[in-house]
Design a protein around this motif. Structure first.
Motif, PDB file in Angstrom:
ATOM      1  N   HIS A 144     115.333  22.155  32.991  1.00 30.68           N
ATOM      2  CA  HIS A 144     114.563  22.588  31.142  1.00 30.68           C
ATOM      3  C   HIS A 144     115.476  22.309  30.675  1.00 30.68           C
TER       4      HIS A 144
ATOM      5  N   GLY B  94     116.181  28.706  29.436  1.00 28.14           N
ATOM      6  CA  GLY B  94     116.811  28.876  30.423  1.00 28.14           C
ATOM      7  C   GLY B  94     116.037  29.501  31.736  1.00 28.14           C
ATOM      8  N   PRO B  95     117.045  29.592  33.209  1.00 30.59           N
ATOM      9  CA  PRO B  95     116.239  30.351  34.474  1.00 30.59           C
ATOM     10  C   PRO B  95     116.621  31.713  33.842  1.00 30.59           C
TER      11      PRO B  95
ATOM     12  N   TYR C  88     109.650  24.704  41.989  1.00 30.31           N
ATOM     13  CA  TYR C  88     109.351  26.042  41.288  1.00 30.31           C
ATOM     14  C   TYR C  88     108.919  26.770  42.494  1.00 30.31           C
TER      15      TYR C  88
ATOM     16  N   CYS D 239     110.743  27.729  32.991  1.00 30.60           N
ATOM     17  CA  CYS D 239     109.693  26.948  31.740  1.00 30.60           C
ATOM     18  C   CYS D 239     108.945  26.202  32.916  1.00 30.60           C
TER      19      CYS D 239
ATOM     20  N   SER E  40     110.685  22.570  37.592  1.00 29.11           N
ATOM     21  CA  SER E  40     111.802  22.853  38.306  1.00 29.11           C
ATOM     22  C   SER E  40     110.602  22.294  39.446  1.00 29.11           C
TER      23      SER E  40
ATOM     24  N   ALA F  67     118.860  30.818  41.204  1.00 25.67           N
ATOM     25  CA  ALA F  67     117.916  31.342  39.390  1.00 25.67           C
ATOM     26  C   ALA F  67     116.542  30.892  39.682  1.00 25.67           C
TER      27      ALA F  67
ATOM     28  N   CYS G  11     114.724  27.095  40.158  1.00 25.19           N
ATOM     29  CA  CYS G  11     115.166  26.459  39.317  1.00 25.19           C
ATOM     30  C   CYS G  11     116.135  24.863  39.711  1.00 25.19           C
ATOM     31  N   ASP G  12     115.752  23.661  38.789  1.00 29.04           N
ATOM     32  CA  ASP G  12     116.378  22.701  39.954  1.00 29.04           C
ATOM     33  C   ASP G  12     117.107  22.411  38.000  1.00 29.04           C
ATOM     34  N   THR G  13     117.387  22.912  36.915  1.00 26.71           N
ATOM     35  CA  THR G  13     118.187  22.876  35.488  1.00 26.71           C
ATOM     36  C   THR G  13     116.890  21.324  34.989  1.00 26.71           C
TER      37      THR G  13
ATOM     38  N   CYS H 280     113.103  30.014  38.096  1.00 26.15           N
ATOM     39  CA  CYS H 280     113.103  28.901  36.672  1.00 26.15           C
ATOM     40  C   CYS H 280     111.498  30.034  35.856  1.00 26.15           C
TER      41      CYS H 280
END
Length: 79
Positions: free
Chosen positions: A67, A24-25, A60, A54, A57, A50, A63-65, A52
């Motif tokens: 992941h 996750g973030p 970016y 990964c 996002s 949060a 984070c926009d979830t 990011c």
């Protein structure tokens, strides 16, 4: 008549807390200014930001979830 002069105290700021979440973030205690590779500065005034890790996002470096969606697909494929 006396006048009182106050000298502002010099204090060390509290260090920012960063929590790394498995798959996750990175959660950063805010407010915080994020400086992107192109030099842009994003001011985030939330109590927790949060970040990011990964790079999936759509917003970016925040984070926009995204992941979560990828992890669910991987779990469905292995079932």
């Amino acid at each position: 008549m006396s006048t009182e002069h106050r000298v502002p105290s010099v204090t060390t700021p509290e260090p920012r807390r960063v929590v790394l979440v498995d798959s996750g973030p990175a959660l950063i205690d805010g407010p915080v200014d994020l400086v992107t590779p192109d030099g842009s500065v994003l001011h985030c005034d939330r109590f927790r930001v949060a970040l990011c890790l990964c790079k999936r996002s759509s917003i970016y470096p925040l984070c926009d979830t995204s992941h979560r969606l990828r992890r669910r697909r991987e779990q469905a494929d292995s079932a």
